[in-house]
Design an enzyme around this catalytic site. Structure first.
Site, PDB file in Angstrom:
ATOM      1  N   HIS A 206      -8.452  -1.154  -2.595  1.00  0.00           N
ATOM      2  CA  HIS A 206      -7.520  -0.022  -2.493  1.00  0.00           C
ATOM      3  C   HIS A 206      -6.337  -0.060  -3.470  1.00  0.00           C
ATOM      4  O   HIS A 206      -5.448   0.780  -3.386  1.00  0.00           O
ATOM      5  CB  HIS A 206      -7.015   0.111  -1.046  1.00  0.00           C
ATOM      6  CG  HIS A 206      -6.329  -1.115  -0.541  1.00  0.00           C
ATOM      7  ND1 HIS A 206      -6.994  -2.049   0.228  1.00  0.00           N
ATOM      8  CD2 HIS A 206      -5.073  -1.580  -0.687  1.00  0.00           C
ATOM      9  CE1 HIS A 206      -6.148  -3.023   0.533  1.00  0.00           C
ATOM     10  NE2 HIS A 206      -4.980  -2.771  -0.018  1.00  0.00           N
TER      11      HIS A 206
ATOM     12  N   HIS B 291      -2.582 -10.252   4.673  1.00  0.00           N
ATOM     13  CA  HIS B 291      -3.212  -9.205   3.868  1.00  0.00           C
ATOM     14  C   HIS B 291      -3.244  -9.637   2.407  1.00  0.00           C
ATOM     15  O   HIS B 291      -2.204  -9.730   1.764  1.00  0.00           O
ATOM     16  CB  HIS B 291      -2.453  -7.882   4.040  1.00  0.00           C
ATOM     17  CG  HIS B 291      -3.047  -6.771   3.233  1.00  0.00           C
ATOM     18  ND1 HIS B 291      -4.292  -6.254   3.520  1.00  0.00           N
ATOM     19  CD2 HIS B 291      -2.599  -6.106   2.149  1.00  0.00           C
ATOM     20  CE1 HIS B 291      -4.571  -5.291   2.629  1.00  0.00           C
ATOM     21  NE2 HIS B 291      -3.560  -5.199   1.791  1.00  0.00           N
TER      22      HIS B 291
ATOM     23  N   ASP C 155       1.680  -9.020   3.711  1.00  0.00           N
ATOM     24  CA  ASP C 155       0.983  -9.383   2.474  1.00  0.00           C
ATOM     25  C   ASP C 155       1.122 -10.883   2.181  1.00  0.00           C
ATOM     26  O   ASP C 155       2.244 -11.411   2.170  1.00  0.00           O
ATOM     27  CB  ASP C 155       1.570  -8.592   1.295  1.00  0.00           C
ATOM     28  CG  ASP C 155       1.245  -7.117   1.380  1.00  0.00           C
ATOM     29  OD1 ASP C 155       0.626  -6.706   2.380  1.00  0.00           O
ATOM     30  OD2 ASP C 155       1.624  -6.358   0.466  1.00  0.00           O
TER      31      ASP C 155
ATOM     32  N   ASP D 195      -4.473  -1.028   5.008  1.00  0.00           N
ATOM     33  CA  ASP D 195      -3.723  -0.660   3.803  1.00  0.00           C
ATOM     34  C   ASP D 195      -4.327   0.453   2.958  1.00  0.00           C
ATOM     35  O   ASP D 195      -3.640   0.972   2.092  1.00  0.00           O
ATOM     36  CB  ASP D 195      -3.494  -1.917   2.941  1.00  0.00           C
ATOM     37  CG  ASP D 195      -2.285  -1.769   2.018  1.00  0.00           C
ATOM     38  OD1 ASP D 195      -1.392  -0.965   2.331  1.00  0.00           O
ATOM     39  OD2 ASP D 195      -2.223  -2.468   0.986  1.00  0.00           O
TER      40      ASP D 195
ATOM     41  N   ASP E 245      -4.450  -8.796  -1.227  1.00  0.00           N
ATOM     42  CA  ASP E 245      -4.987  -7.802  -2.165  1.00  0.00           C
ATOM     43  C   ASP E 245      -5.780  -8.486  -3.269  1.00  0.00           C
ATOM     44  O   ASP E 245      -5.213  -9.325  -3.975  1.00  0.00           O
ATOM     45  CB  ASP E 245      -3.843  -7.019  -2.824  1.00  0.00           C
ATOM     46  CG  ASP E 245      -3.145  -6.088  -1.852  1.00  0.00           C
ATOM     47  OD1 ASP E 245      -3.825  -5.236  -1.264  1.00  0.00           O
ATOM     48  OD2 ASP E 245      -1.906  -6.214  -1.685  1.00  0.00           O
TER      49      ASP E 245
END
Length: 1147
Positions: A565, A170, A421, A284, A172
Site C-alpha cells: 500500500h 506494522h 509502525d 493501513d 511497511d
C-alpha cells in the site's frame, strides 16, 4: 405410449425426488456423525467443532446448490429438447453459440440482468449511507470526529467485558526506506526479539502480517530458532494474519496480483510452517474493496479487520453499533461470500487511537512513550510506569476507555490493538509494554467487582470469543454491501490523489502482471508437453526448469511486493520508488528469458536441437527495455531475401484477430504464415522521429494475425519489391502555421481552405468518428446501428488549493477554480494516417501526444476506439493533467467504476461532497449509461476517475506536486517521467434487457467490453529469431482445439513448487478460472464469434481439449492442501462472477 408433454414433468419430478431424498440422507448421516463425535469429545474441543460444523454447513449448501443446478440444467435441456421436438428440428447444446444469436427476450443466454439489491431490514448498502450522511464534521469533543459516549457502571454485571489486547508491529515493505533497508535496520530486530520475548511468558501474544519480511527473516535463522517459531505458532502465541506477501493496496491493484501475492504468502506458510491464516488484518490500506474480501474468503479466511474508512462513515457505523458486520458481495444473493468484518472506530491504528475514544488518555498507556524513551505523547501527558501506588487509578482510567469503546459494539468482547509502525524493535520496549500491561490485567483479575477480563490475544482469540458470544446471545450481524472509497481521514482531506500518483509505475505494474501471467501459462504448458514427449513423467535434461522456476518465483514476489500500500499507490520516497522500479524491470527481463526458452522448446520440430545458452538466446523480444524508468523501444529488424522468423504468442484463451507491429529497415516488406505460406494483410507506416519528420532508416510494419488460443504462431518476414507494400497515406494540419513535413517514402497532403475547417472523419464497418480539424480531438461517434452520440475529448489542468493544505502524493486538494481548459501558445500539429489495417488521428501538444485509432478488422477488435496518450509534465509546478470525455448520455449523477478489475460498482456524484471526494479508483473500466446507450472507457492502467456532470467521464493522467501533504512521506511528487497510457472507448446500444433499475443496482460489463479489455491488457507477445539461414525447422504450437467460452477467463495456469525439492517445479499446476458476469442489455449485431456459458456446469476436459488432466482437485483460491477436495469429476460448476481454483496434473 406416454405423451412427450407428460413425460417432461414426470422426468423432472423424478429427478427432484431423488435429489431431495439423497440430501435428506446426507443430512441424517452428518448429524449422526456429529452427535457421536460430540458425545466422545471433551468440552475444550467444542469451539473447533463449531468451525468444522460451519465448514460442513457450507459444504451442504454447496451440495444443495449443485442439486438445484442439476434440476435446472435437466429442466433447461429438456425444454430445449422439447422446443426442438416441437419444431421438428435438432436439439440445442449447452452453450449459446454465435449463430444462435439472442434468446426471445433479446438477451444473451447466461447473462446477468441488472438488479436492485434488497437485503431487508438487517442489510446496509453503503451507497445509501452516503446519501444519508450530512458530511458536516462537527466537533465531537475528546473523540473529535465522533461523539460523547456514556454507560452505566452496572452494565457488565451480567456479561463481563472481555478485552483482547493484540500486540502488533506494522512493517511497511518499503516507504521511507527500501524493503532491504527497513529489514536490516528494523524488521529483523523486531522478529529476533519476538522469538525471545514471547518465549519468556506463555501469556504474551503477537500477530504478524507481512510474509515478505517473515520469509526473509526465516531464511536467515537456524533450525533451533525455526523450531521455536513453530512452537509459538502451535501454542497460539504468534499468529500470522492475512498471510499475504504484503498488506496490499485495495484501490489500484488488479485482482490477479492481489490473489497472486496472497497465494505466494499462503504457499510459503504451508511449506515452511505448516499453518494457514484464519483472519485478515488490513489496518493501513487507504480505503477498502470487497474484491479483497472475496479473495480472503475464497482463501479460507473467516474474519477480518479494517481501519482506514471515511471518518463520517465510521461515526455512523459506531452510532448504529454496526462496526462489526458481514461483508457481502454486491452481486451475490447468497451468504456464501460473507466474511465477518471488524471496523476499527477511531482515527488511526496507533495506541492513542485504539484503547478508547480519548487519545490523550490512551497515549498514557503506550509505555514505549514513557519519559526518557524515543517517542512522546503530543497531548503532553506522559505514561507512568505501573506501581502498587498508582495501579488502581491507572487501571480504572484505562477501564473507562475500554468501557466507552465497548459501547460502540453489539457484544461485550472488545478488540484493543497495541502497536504502531515498526514497533517492538528493542528488547526494552517489549519489557515496558508487556510488563506494565500484565500488571493491569492482574489487577482486573483480582477485582471481580469490575466485571472485566483482559488479556493479550491474537485475532483468532478475539474472533473465536466474539462468535461464541454472538451465538449464545442469538445475535446476527448486519450485512453490508459496497466499498469504502473514497477515504478521508479529516476535514476535506480525501485520499484520491494516490489513485494516480506515479502513473509510470502503475503502468509498469500491469506490464509485469501481463508478462508474468503469459510466462506462467507457457511454462506450465511446456513442462506438460515435455513429460508427454518423454513419456516417463520426467523433464528434458538440458531444459533449465529449476532456474526458470526460480525466475518465475522472483517475478511473483516482485509483483507481490509492488502491491504493497505504499508501492503501487505511488506514495513512497523517490529512492524507494527507484528500488521498486528496478525490481519490476529485472523481473520483466528474467520472465522474458523463461518465455523465450519455453517457446524455443515448444516450437522445435526436432527437440534434440534445443540448447539453452542465455548469452545467445534462440529468440529475442521485438522491443528493448533499457532502464526501469524508460518506455520500451522497438528494435529494428534487418530484412533481406532470406526470411526472418517472427514468433507470436497469444496469451489469451480466445482465438483472436490481432494486429502485430514490428519495426523494419525497409519501406517494402511482406509477411507470410510460415506453416501455410499464406500472405498476410500488411501495411507500412512511418516512424516519426519528430511530429513532422519521418525516419529514413526505420519503418513500422503492421500485419493482421489470426492467433488461436494460447498458441505460438510463426511468420516469415522478407524484403519485398519496391512499391509492393501498402503504405499509409498521411494528412497534416496545423492552424495558422502549416508544418513542413519531411517524409520521402510516404504520400503526404495538407488540409487547405474549406477542408481545414471541416471535421476530420474516420470509419470502419462498425463505427464512424468525427474529430476537430483544429485539435484532432474526438467530437462524435456513430455506430453501424445508427446510434449517434456526442463524445467530446478535452484536456484540462487542475491546480492545487491556495490554503495551507495542498495536494501531495496521497491527497487531492484542487484549487477552488476547478479544472481549467488546457491551452498552449501554438495550435497542435494534427496528423491523420489512413491505411488498410488501421487509421488514426494524432494530436501533438506541448505536454502530451494524443492518438485515436480505428482498426479495420472483423470481430470485436474493430468495434472500439483505441486511445493512447504520451504525457510529459516535467516542466509544470503543482498541476495535474486530466482527459475528459463529455457525452450526451443521460446518466444523471450515476456512473460505474470497476473494483480491482473484478467487479463493477455503482457511484453517485454528490454535490454535498467536495470535488475531490467524487473521484474514485479505476483499475480497468468505467462507464455511463442511459436506457439506449452505454459509453465505456476501458483502461490498461489504474488511475483516478470521476463523472462530475451528467454524460462526463474524466481520468487523471499525471500529477506533479511540489509539497508534502503531511501524511508522513516528507516530500512532494516531482519524479515524473515520460508516461504512456492506453484505453479503449466503446459505445454500445442497449437493447432488450436494458431497464432502469432504482437503488443500488448491480451492473456488469458487456461481453464485448470484457473481450476488448482482455485483448488490451494481454496483447500478443512478439519474439524474433536470428537472421541466419541455418534456422532449425519450427512448428507452430496450438495447445487447444478451440477457445474457452468467452465469459470464462483463464486467470492463471501456475506451476506449483515441488513438495520435496525446494525451488523446483512440481507436476501440479494451479488452474484458476474466472467466470465473468456479463450484462444482458448490450448484444451487438452480428453476434460475437465465440460461445458463452448458459449453464454453470462445464467439463474441464472438453474446455481444454486436447489437453488431458490426470487429476483434478477443486481447492481454495490459494491452493492450500487442506482446502483440497477429493479427486473431482471433470464436470465442474463455474458460477458467474466466481473464481474457481483447481489443483491439476496435466497429462
Amino acid at each position: 405410449m406416454m405423451k412427450r408433454s407428460q413425460l417432461l414433468p414426470v422426468l423432472v419430478g423424478g429427478v427432484f425426488c431423488v435429489a431431495v431424498m439423497s440430501l435428506y440422507r446426507m443430512l441424517e448421516l452428518m448429524q449422526g456423525a456429529e452427535l457421536k463425535q460430540s458425545r466422545e469429545k471433551p468440552a475444550g474441543q467444542v469451539d473447533e467443532d463449531l468451525s468444522r460444523l460451519q465448514l460442513k454447513i457450507d459444504k451442504l449448501e454447496r451440495l444443495l446448490n449443485e442439486n438445484n443446478r442439476l434440476v435446472a440444467t435437466l429442466r433447461d435441456s429438456l425444454l430445449l429438447r422439447k422446443a426442438s421436438w416441437d419444431k421438428g428440428g435438432q436439439g440445442g447444446g449447452v452453450n449459446g453459440s454465435s449463430n444462435s444469436a439472442l434468446s426471445r427476450a433479446g438477451t444473451l443466454p447466461g447473462c446477468r440482468l441488472a438488479e436492485e439489491i434488497k437485503d431487508g431490514k438487517n442489510g446496509v448498502q453503503l451507497l445509501d449511507v452516503y446519501d444519508l450522511l450530512p458530511f458536516d464534521n462537527p466537533d465531537g469533543g475528546a473523540w473529535k470526529q465522533g461523539f460523547d459516549i456514556s454507560y452505566l457502571d452496572n452494565q457488565w454485571d451480567d456479561q463481563p467485558l472481555e478485552v483482547f489486547v493484540v500486540p502488533h508491529s506494522h512493517n511497511d515493505p518499503g516507504w521511507l526506506k527500501t524493503f532491504d533497508s527497513y529489514y536490516e535496520d528494523q524488521t529483523r530486530h523486531i522478529l529476533d526479539n519476538m522469538l525471545i520475548k514471547l518465549s519468556e511468558d506463555s501469556r504474551r501474544k503477537m500477530i504478524w502480517a507481512e510474509i515478505s519480511y517473515f520469509s526473509k527473516w526465516w531464511s536467515g535463522i537456524d533450525e533451533q530458532k525455526r523450531g521455536a517459531v513453530k512452537r509459538l505458532l502451535g501454542a497460539g502465541q504468534l499468529e500470522l494474519v492475512t498471510g499475504g506477501w504484503v498488506m496490499a493496496d485495495e484501490a489500484n491493484s488488479h485482482y490477479f496480483a492481489l490473489l497472486d501475492q496472497l497465494m505466494e504468502g499462503h504457499q510459503w506458510m504451508q511449506r515452511h510452517l505448516g499453518v494457514r491464516p484464519r483472519s485478515g488484518w488490513a489496518i493501513d490500506p487507504f480505503g477498502h474493496s470487497p474484491s479483497m474480501t472475496y479473495l480472503l474468503k475464497g482463501a479460507g479466511l473467516q474474519d477480518m479487520v479494517i481501519q482506514r474508512v471515511h471518518y463520517a462513515v465510521k461515526k455512523h457505523f459506531a452510532q448504529q453499533q454496526t462496526l462489526e458486520f458481514l461483508w457481502r458481495q454486491s452481486w451475490d444473493s447468497s451468504p456464501r461470500s460473507d466474511i465477518t468484518c471488524h471496523m476499527m472506530p477511531f482515527y488511526s491504528y496507533d495506541v492513542p487511537h485504539t484503547c478508547g475514544p480519548n487519545p490523550s488518555v490512551c497515549c498514557q498507556f503506550d509505555f514505549h512513550r514513557l519519559p526518557g524513551r524515543r517517542v512522546n505523547c503530543p497531548w503532553k501527558i506522559s505514561p507512568q510506569p505501573i506501581t502498587e501506588q498508582n495501579i488502581k487509578e491507572r487501571a480504572l482510567l484505562l477501564l473507562d476507555q475500554y468501557r466507552q469503546k465497548s459501547r460502540l459494539f453489539s457484544s461485550p468482547v472488545l478488540l484493543v490493538p497495541l502497536g504502531d509502525d515498526f514497533r517492538f524493535m528493542e528488547s526494552s520496549e517489549w519489557d515496558v509494554q508487556f510488563n506494565n500491561y500484565q500488571k493491569l490485567f492482574d489487577y482486573f483479575d483480582q477485582h471481580p467487582e469490575l466485571h472485566v477480563k483482559a488479556r493479550f490475544g491474537t485475532l483468532s482469540d478475539y474472533f473465536l470469543s466474539l462468535h461464541k458470544r454472538l451465538s449464545t446471545a442469538g445475535t446476527t450481524l448486519p450485512t453490508v454491501r459496497g466499498d469504502f472509497f473514497t477515504y478521508a481521514d479529516r476535514d476535506d482531506h480525501y485520499w484520491s490523489g494516490y489513485f494516480t500518483s506515479r502513473p509510470f509505475y502503475k503502468r509498469l505494474d500491469r506490464t509485469l502482471e501481463a508478462t508474468l501471467r503469459a510466462t506462467e501459462i507457457l511454462f506450465s504448458l511446456t513442462l506438460a508437453e515435455m513429460r508427454r514427449f518423454r513419456d516417463d513423467g520426467h523433464l528434458v535434461a538440458n531444459f533449465p526448469a529449476s532456474d526458470h522456476f526460480q525466475r518465475l518465483t522472483a517475478g511473483r514476489r516482485s509483483l507481490g511486493l509492488f502491491q504493497h500500500h505504499d508501492a503501487v499507490t505511488g506514495t513512497a520516497r523517490d529512492p524507494v520508488v527507484v528500488d521498486y522500479g528496478n525490481r519490476l524491470f529485472r523481473s520483466i527481463l528474467n520472465l522474458r528469458q523463461v518465455l523465450q526458452s519455453s517457446a524455443h522448446w515448444l516450437l522445435l520440430l526436432d527437440k534434440s536441437q534445443y540448447n539453452n545458452d542465455q548469452s545467445k538466446p534462440f529468440m529475442e523480444m521485438d522491443d528493448v527495455m533499457s532502464a526501469q524508468d524508460a518506455l520500451p523501444q522497438k528494435t529494428t529488424l534487418t530484412l533481406s531475401e532470406e526470411p526472418r522468423s517472427l514468433v507470436v504468442f497469444n496469451p489469451t484463451e480466445q482465438l483472436r484477430t490481432s494486429v502485430v507491429s514490428v519495426i523494419v529497415d525497409s519501406p517494402d516488406a511482406k509477411v507470410i504464415d510460415a506453416e501455410t505460406g499464406r500472405p498476410m494483410t500488411a501495411q507500412i507506416s512511418a516512424v516519426w522521429v519528430e511530429p513532422s519528420r519521418a525516419s529514413t532508416e526505420a519503418f513500422q510494419l503492421d500485419f493482421v494475425a489470426e492467433l488461436p488460443p494460447l498458441s505460438l504462431v510463426v511468420y516469415h518476414v522478407t524484403k519485398a519489391s519496391v512499391g509492393s507494400s501498402h503504405r499509409v497515406h498521411y494528412t497534416f494540419s496545423r492552424h495558422g502555421n502549416p508544418p513542413t513535413v519531411k517524409s520521402e517514402h510516404f504520400q503526404v497532403s495538407h488540409l487547405k481552405g474549406d477542408e481545414a475547417d471541416t471535421p476530420l472523419s474516420l470509419g470502419n464497418k462498425h463505427v464512424q468518428i468525427w474529430s476537430s480539424s483544429e485539435t484532432g480531438l474526438l467530437q462524435k461517434l456513430r455506430l453501424q446501428s445508427g446510434l449517434v452520440r456526442q463524445v467530446q475529448v478535452s484536456f484540462l489542468w487542475y491546480g492545487t488549493s491556495s490554503a495551507r493544505d495542498k495536494s501531495g502524493a496521497y491527497l487531492f486538494l484542487p484549487g477552488p477554480e476547478g479544472a481549467q481548459l488546457y491551452s498552449s501558445s501554438e495550435p497542435p500539429l494534427v496528423r491523420v494516417s489512413r491505411g488498410p489495417i488501421f487509421s488514426d488521428i494524432t494530436s501533438c501538444f506541448k505536454h502530451f501526444t494524443h492518438k485515436v485509432r480505428l482498426y479495420h478488422l472483423e470481430g470485436h477488435a474493430g468495434r472500439s476506439l483505441e486511445i493512447s496518450n504520451t504525457v510529459d509534465i516535467r516542466s509544470e509546478v503543482n498541476r495535474e493533467l486530466i482527459m475528459r470525455l463529455v457525452s450526451d448520455v443521460a446518466n444523471g449523477n450515476r456512473f460505474y467504476t470497476d473494483l480491482n478489475s473484478f467487479q463493477m460498482q455503482q457511484r453517485r456524484t454528490l454535490a454535498k461532497l467536495p470535488l475531490q471526494a467524487n473521484f474514485y479508483p479505476m483499475s480497468s473500466a468505467a462507464f455511463v449509461q442511459d436506457s439506449t446507450s452505454r459509453l465505456s472507457l476501458l483502461s490498461a492502467q489504474s488511475q483516478a476517475v470521476a463523472a462530475l456532470r451528467p454524460g462526463e467521464l474524466e481520468v487523471v493522467l499525471d500529477r506533479r506536486l511540489q509539497q508534502d501533504d503531511n501524511r508522513g512521506l516528507g516530500q512532494g511528487v516531482t519524479d515524473n517521467k515520460l508516461t504512456a497510457s492506453l484505453y479503449q472507448l466503446l459505445l454500445e446500444d442497449r437493447g432488450g434487457g436494458a431497464q432502469e433499475v432504482g437503488g443500488a443496482s448491480v451492473e456488469h460489463l458487456s461481453l464485448l467490453a470484457h473481450l476488448t479489455s482482455l485483448s488490451m491488457c494481454h496483447p500478443p507477445i512478439t519474439m524474433v529469431a536470428p537472421s541466419d539461414s541455418q534456422l532449425p525447422k519450427l512448428r507452430p504450437f496450438r495447445p487447444l482445439h478451440s477457445s474457452l467460452p468467452c465469459d470464462v477467463h483463464l486467470l492463471n495456469l501456475r506451476t506449483l513448487e515441488d513438495a520435496q525439492e525446494a525451488g523446483s517445479p512440481s507436476q501440479e499446476v494451479a488452474l484458476l478460472l474466472h467466470r465473468k458476469g456479463f450484462d444482458c442489455s448490450s448484444a451487438p449485431p452480428p453476434s460475437l464469434q465465440c460461445t458463452w456459458s448458459v449453464h454453470e456446469e462445464v467439463n474441464l476436459d472438453d474446455l481444454f481439449s486436447p489437453l488431458r488432466f490426470r487429476s483434478v482437485r477443486r481447492s481454495g483460491l490459494t491452493l492450500l492442501r487442506e482446502h483440497d477436495q477429493p479427486e473431482s469429476a471433470r464436470q465442474q460448476q463455474l458460477r458467474p462472477m466466481e473464481i474457481s481454483a483447481f489443483r491439476v496434473e496435466i497429462d
